[in-house]
Scaffold this motif. Structure first.
Motif, mmCIF file in Angstrom:
data_model
loop_
_atom_site.group_PDB
_atom_site.id
_atom_site.type_symbol
_atom_site.label_atom_id
_atom_site.label_comp_id
_atom_site.label_asym_id
_atom_site.label_seq_id
_atom_site.Cartn_x
_atom_site.Cartn_y
_atom_site.Cartn_z
ATOM 1 N N ALA A 90 0.806 -1.222 0.000
ATOM 2 C CA ALA A 90 0.000 0.000 0.000
ATOM 3 C C ALA A 90 0.838 1.271 0.000
ATOM 4 O O ALA A 90 0.386 2.306 -0.477
ATOM 5 N N ASP A 91 2.049 1.203 0.518
ATOM 6 C CA ASP A 91 2.863 2.422 0.617
ATOM 7 C C ASP A 91 3.461 2.855 -0.710
ATOM 8 O O ASP A 91 3.897 3.983 -0.854
ATOM 9 N N ASP A 92 3.497 1.977 -1.686
ATOM 10 C CA ASP A 92 4.081 2.372 -2.969
ATOM 11 C C ASP A 92 3.082 2.247 -4.120
ATOM 12 O O ASP A 92 3.427 1.873 -5.230
ATOM 13 N N ALA A 93 1.840 2.615 -3.857
ATOM 14 C CA ALA A 93 0.791 2.540 -4.878
ATOM 15 C C ALA A 93 1.121 3.407 -6.087
ATOM 16 O O ALA A 93 0.673 3.132 -7.191
ATOM 17 N N PHE A 94 1.936 4.437 -5.881
ATOM 18 C CA PHE A 94 2.292 5.322 -6.995
ATOM 19 C C PHE A 94 3.098 4.591 -8.065
ATOM 20 O O PHE A 94 3.173 5.041 -9.199
ATOM 21 N N TYR A 95 3.701 3.436 -7.725
ATOM 22 C CA TYR A 95 4.443 2.636 -8.702
ATOM 23 C C TYR A 95 3.521 1.825 -9.609
ATOM 24 O O TYR A 95 3.911 1.413 -10.675
ATOM 25 N N HIS A 96 2.333 1.542 -9.143
ATOM 26 C CA HIS A 96 1.426 0.669 -9.874
ATOM 27 C C HIS A 96 0.991 1.330 -11.176
ATOM 28 O O HIS A 96 0.813 2.543 -11.245
ATOM 29 N N ALA A 97 0.793 0.520 -12.188
ATOM 30 C CA ALA A 97 0.452 1.040 -13.512
ATOM 31 C C ALA A 97 -0.803 1.909 -13.478
ATOM 32 O O ALA A 97 -0.862 2.950 -14.113
ATOM 33 N N LEU A 98 -1.792 1.471 -12.744
ATOM 34 C CA LEU A 98 -3.020 2.254 -12.614
ATOM 35 C C LEU A 98 -3.056 2.838 -11.206
ATOM 36 O O LEU A 98 -3.730 2.324 -10.327
ATOM 37 N N ASP A 99 -2.310 3.885 -10.988
ATOM 38 C CA ASP A 99 -2.198 4.513 -9.671
ATOM 39 C C ASP A 99 -3.575 4.936 -9.174
ATOM 40 O O ASP A 99 -4.165 5.878 -9.697
ATOM 41 N N PRO A 100 -4.107 4.237 -8.169
ATOM 42 C CA PRO A 100 -5.441 4.575 -7.677
ATOM 43 C C PRO A 100 -5.472 5.888 -6.906
ATOM 44 O O PRO A 100 -6.535 6.401 -6.600
ATOM 45 N N CYS A 101 -4.319 6.433 -6.629
ATOM 46 C CA CYS A 101 -4.235 7.632 -5.796
ATOM 47 C C CYS A 101 -4.029 8.907 -6.599
ATOM 48 O O CYS A 101 -4.085 9.996 -6.037
ATOM 49 N N ASN A 102 -3.739 8.766 -7.876
ATOM 50 C CA ASN A 102 -3.459 9.934 -8.715
ATOM 51 C C ASN A 102 -2.408 10.839 -8.089
ATOM 52 O O ASN A 102 -2.544 12.054 -8.081
ATOM 53 N N GLY A 103 -1.375 10.226 -7.515
ATOM 54 C CA GLY A 103 -0.286 10.990 -6.932
ATOM 55 C C GLY A 103 -0.505 11.422 -5.497
ATOM 56 O O GLY A 103 0.388 11.961 -4.871
ATOM 57 N N GLU A 104 -1.683 11.196 -4.952
ATOM 58 C CA GLU A 104 -1.975 11.574 -3.567
ATOM 59 C C GLU A 104 -1.578 10.436 -2.626
ATOM 60 O O GLU A 104 -1.448 9.296 -3.028
ATOM 61 N N PHE A 105 -1.431 10.750 -1.347
ATOM 62 C CA PHE A 105 -1.135 9.736 -0.341
ATOM 63 C C PHE A 105 -2.442 9.069 0.069
ATOM 64 O O PHE A 105 -3.335 9.712 0.608
ATOM 65 N N CYS A 106 -2.584 7.788 -0.221
ATOM 66 C CA CYS A 106 -3.840 7.094 0.092
ATOM 67 C C CYS A 106 -3.569 5.684 0.601
ATOM 68 O O CYS A 106 -4.189 4.726 0.172
ATOM 69 N N TYR A 107 -2.641 5.569 1.526
ATOM 70 C CA TYR A 107 -2.227 4.284 2.075
ATOM 71 C C TYR A 107 -3.417 3.456 2.551
ATOM 72 O O TYR A 107 -3.555 2.288 2.206
ATOM 73 N N GLU A 108 -4.284 4.060 3.354
ATOM 74 C CA GLU A 108 -5.429 3.325 3.905
ATOM 75 C C GLU A 108 -6.370 2.844 2.805
ATOM 76 O O GLU A 108 -6.860 1.720 2.847
ATOM 77 N N ALA A 109 -6.631 3.672 1.816
ATOM 78 C CA ALA A 109 -7.540 3.289 0.728
ATOM 79 C C ALA A 109 -6.979 2.118 -0.076
ATOM 80 O O ALA A 109 -7.716 1.201 -0.451
ATOM 81 N N VAL A 110 -5.680 2.128 -0.335
ATOM 82 C CA VAL A 110 -5.058 1.034 -1.082
ATOM 83 C C VAL A 110 -5.076 -0.243 -0.247
ATOM 84 O O VAL A 110 -5.372 -1.327 -0.750
ATOM 85 N N TYR A 111 -4.788 -0.121 1.038
ATOM 86 C CA TYR A 111 -4.823 -1.282 1.933
ATOM 87 C C TYR A 111 -6.238 -1.865 1.961
ATOM 88 O O TYR A 111 -6.432 -3.079 1.874
ATOM 89 N N ASP A 112 -7.244 -1.012 2.066
ATOM 90 C CA ASP A 112 -8.634 -1.479 2.074
ATOM 91 C C ASP A 112 -8.998 -2.177 0.768
ATOM 92 O O ASP A 112 -9.706 -3.186 0.764
ATOM 93 N N LYS A 113 -8.511 -1.653 -0.347
ATOM 94 C CA LYS A 113 -8.785 -2.272 -1.646
ATOM 95 C C LYS A 113 -8.170 -3.671 -1.700
ATOM 96 O O LYS A 113 -8.793 -4.617 -2.186
ATOM 97 N N TYR A 114 -6.959 -3.811 -1.185
ATOM 98 C CA TYR A 114 -6.321 -5.125 -1.148
ATOM 99 C C TYR A 114 -7.129 -6.087 -0.271
ATOM 100 O O TYR A 114 -7.330 -7.243 -0.632
ATOM 101 N N MET A 115 -7.596 -5.600 0.866
ATOM 102 C CA MET A 115 -8.382 -6.449 1.769
ATOM 103 C C MET A 115 -9.645 -6.952 1.066
ATOM 104 O O MET A 115 -10.025 -8.108 1.218
ATOM 105 N N GLY A 116 -10.286 -6.101 0.299
ATOM 106 C CA GLY A 116 -11.460 -6.523 -0.461
ATOM 107 C C GLY A 116 -11.107 -7.544 -1.525
ATOM 108 O O GLY A 116 -11.854 -8.490 -1.779
ATOM 109 N N TRP A 117 -9.944 -7.362 -2.142
ATOM 110 C CA TRP A 117 -9.500 -8.255 -3.207
ATOM 111 C C TRP A 117 -9.256 -9.672 -2.696
ATOM 112 O O TRP A 117 -9.553 -10.650 -3.379
ATOM 113 N N ILE A 118 -8.723 -9.815 -1.469
ATOM 114 C CA ILE A 118 -8.417 -11.151 -0.944
ATOM 115 C C ILE A 118 -9.556 -11.751 -0.120
ATOM 116 O O ILE A 118 -9.448 -12.869 0.360
ATOM 117 N N GLU A 119 -10.640 -11.033 0.012
ATOM 118 C CA GLU A 119 -11.732 -11.504 0.866
ATOM 119 C C GLU A 119 -12.271 -12.867 0.444
ATOM 120 O O GLU A 119 -12.640 -13.687 1.284
#
Length: 99
Positions: A17-46
């Motif tokens: 979650a801390d390096d979401a800015f590296y991902h091809a489809l940056d869900p944060c658009n350059g903003e700091f969104c650690y919690e949002a990315v972590y939550d998205k991962y949690m939903g993905w593995i549910e």
């Protein structure tokens, strides 16, 4: 992961979650969104975690921040040092996990 395994052991760096800015489809658009990315991962593995044990351990990405936002704002960097996001989501071993 939904196949014939009986348990999943995830040895750290949960969701990166801390390096979401590296991902091809940056869900944060350059903003700091650690919690949002972590939550998205949690939903993905549910779909895996709801049906079998999923044991995790913290990695360096749970305590360090590799985002440029952490360089620009020390508050973001310091907020990750105590594993609060990790500890809020994972209770192992604990009464909640029956461990």
């Amino acid at each position: 992961l939904k196949g014939p395994t009986r348990i999943t052991i995830h040895a750290g760096d949960v969701g990166y979650a801390d390096d979401a800015f590296y991902h091809a489809l940056d869900p944060c658009n350059g903003e700091f969104c650690y919690e949002a990315v972590y939550d998205k991962y949690m939903g993905w593995i549910e779909n895996v975690t709801e049906s079998k044990p999923y044991m995790v351990g913290p990695g360096n990405h749970e305590a360090e921040c590799h985002s440029p936002n952490c360089i620009a704002d020390a508050g973001h960097k310091e907020a990750l040092r105590n594993f609060s996001a990790f500890n809020t989501r994972w209770a192992m071993p604990a009464p909640e996990s029956k461990g």
